[in-house]
Motif scaffolding. Structure first.
Motif, PDB file in Angstrom:
ATOM      1  N   ALA A  28       0.818  -1.233  -0.019  1.00 10.99           N
ATOM      2  CA  ALA A  28       0.049   0.095   0.100  1.00 10.99           C
ATOM      3  C   ALA A  28       0.832   1.384  -0.023  1.00 10.99           C
ATOM      4  O   ALA A  28       0.389   2.234  -0.402  1.00 10.99           O
ATOM      5  CB  ALA A  28      -1.036  -0.175   1.132  1.00 10.99           C
ATOM      6  N   CYS A  29       2.107   1.341   0.198  1.00 14.46           N
ATOM      7  CA  CYS A  29       3.011   2.363   0.573  1.00 14.46           C
ATOM      8  C   CYS A  29       4.212   2.314  -0.450  1.00 14.46           C
ATOM      9  O   CYS A  29       4.943   3.022  -0.454  1.00 14.46           O
ATOM     10  CB  CYS A  29       3.551   2.406   1.830  1.00 14.46           C
ATOM     11  N   ASP A  30       3.619   1.518  -1.487  1.00 13.08           N
ATOM     12  CA  ASP A  30       4.666   1.247  -2.830  1.00 13.08           C
ATOM     13  C   ASP A  30       5.941   1.046  -2.535  1.00 13.08           C
ATOM     14  O   ASP A  30       6.952   1.466  -3.049  1.00 13.08           O
ATOM     15  CB  ASP A  30       4.624   2.670  -3.573  1.00 13.08           C
ATOM     16  N   LEU A  31       6.154   0.027  -1.568  1.00 12.95           N
ATOM     17  CA  LEU A  31       7.612  -0.423  -0.998  1.00 12.95           C
ATOM     18  C   LEU A  31       7.862  -1.882  -1.476  1.00 12.95           C
ATOM     19  O   LEU A  31       7.020  -2.569  -1.699  1.00 12.95           O
ATOM     20  CB  LEU A  31       7.816  -0.488   0.592  1.00 12.95           C
ATOM     21  N   PRO A  32       9.101  -2.179  -1.893  1.00 11.17           N
ATOM     22  CA  PRO A  32       9.432  -3.610  -2.513  1.00 11.17           C
ATOM     23  C   PRO A  32       9.255  -4.480  -1.401  1.00 11.17           C
ATOM     24  O   PRO A  32       9.437  -4.619  -0.430  1.00 11.17           O
ATOM     25  CB  PRO A  32      10.956  -3.314  -2.887  1.00 11.17           C
ATOM     26  N   VAL A  33       8.584  -5.620  -1.854  1.00  9.64           N
ATOM     27  CA  VAL A  33       8.541  -6.781  -0.945  1.00  9.64           C
ATOM     28  C   VAL A  33       9.032  -8.398  -1.649  1.00  9.64           C
ATOM     29  O   VAL A  33       8.793  -9.226  -1.107  1.00  9.64           O
ATOM     30  CB  VAL A  33       7.042  -6.937  -0.785  1.00  9.64           C
ATOM     31  N   ALA A  34       9.287  -8.012  -2.885  1.00  9.64           N
ATOM     32  CA  ALA A  34       9.892  -9.223  -3.779  1.00  9.64           C
ATOM     33  C   ALA A  34      11.012 -10.292  -3.017  1.00  9.64           C
ATOM     34  O   ALA A  34      10.697 -11.360  -3.022  1.00  9.64           O
ATOM     35  CB  ALA A  34      10.456  -8.779  -4.977  1.00  9.64           C
ATOM     36  N   ASP A  35      11.737  -9.634  -2.179  1.00  9.41           N
ATOM     37  CA  ASP A  35      12.586 -10.546  -1.577  1.00  9.41           C
ATOM     38  C   ASP A  35      12.440 -10.899  -0.102  1.00  9.41           C
ATOM     39  O   ASP A  35      13.300 -11.524   0.679  1.00  9.41           O
ATOM     40  CB  ASP A  35      14.090  -9.824  -1.648  1.00  9.41           C
ATOM     41  N   LEU A  36      11.314 -10.473   0.561  1.00  9.59           N
ATOM     42  CA  LEU A  36      11.126 -10.634   1.819  1.00  9.59           C
ATOM     43  C   LEU A  36      10.694 -11.880   2.374  1.00  9.59           C
ATOM     44  O   LEU A  36      10.882 -12.329   3.347  1.00  9.59           O
ATOM     45  CB  LEU A  36       9.906  -9.385   2.169  1.00  9.59           C
TER      46      LEU A  36
END
Length: 146
Positions: A16-24
């Motif tokens: 929702a805050c446009d932060l990357p999550v691909a590696d989490l």
């Protein structure tokens, strides 16, 4: 403030805050801290531990709760945690929040000053654009950035 596990709720707030999550999902090196009011997650921040250093990442505050100092509290909590775990410095990459972090004592640095442990993170290598501002803050008694 409390340490929390990466979950769908955390992911949803980051997205929702446009932060990357691909590696989490597969990254056990990121410790998350969150702030809840009743059962609602209002804010979250992560510290990716890399040897003696940490990469501050994933600072996200729900839209309805921005502007009340929660972001500053989460950053301070993360710094205290990192200091207790003897990390020498925290680094971060940002495209929009450099002014916020400067007020908290972080300084802009050339990417060439990044420790190799930070350079090797997915966030540094590929998730954040080259136009991101690299910043750091020394921790503890030494206040050393490199």
């Amino acid at each position: 403030m409390e340490q929390i596990a990466y979950s769908q709720e955390v992911r949803d707030l980051l997205v929702a805050c446009d932060l990357p999550v691909a590696d989490l999902l597969d990254n056990g090196d990121v410790c998350f801290f969150g702030f809840r009011q009743e059962s609602e997650l209002l804010g979250v921040i992560g510290v990716e531990v890399r040897g003696d250093y940490g990469l501050l990442r994933s600072l996200a505050i729900s839209a309805a709760h921005r502007g009340n100092g929660l972001g500053q509290k989460l950053v301070r909590f993360s710094e205290e945690w990192a200091t207790r775990f003897n990390l020498k410095a925290l680094y971060l990459l940002t495209t929009t929040a450099n002014g916020f972090f400067e007020k908290l004592g972080y300084e802009k640095l050339p990417r060439s000053k990044a420790p190799s442990a930070i350079i090797e993170t997915q966030q540094f290598l590929s998730l954040c654009p080259d136009s991101s501002i690299f910043m750091g803050k020394g921790l503890g008694a030494n206040q050393v950035l490199h």
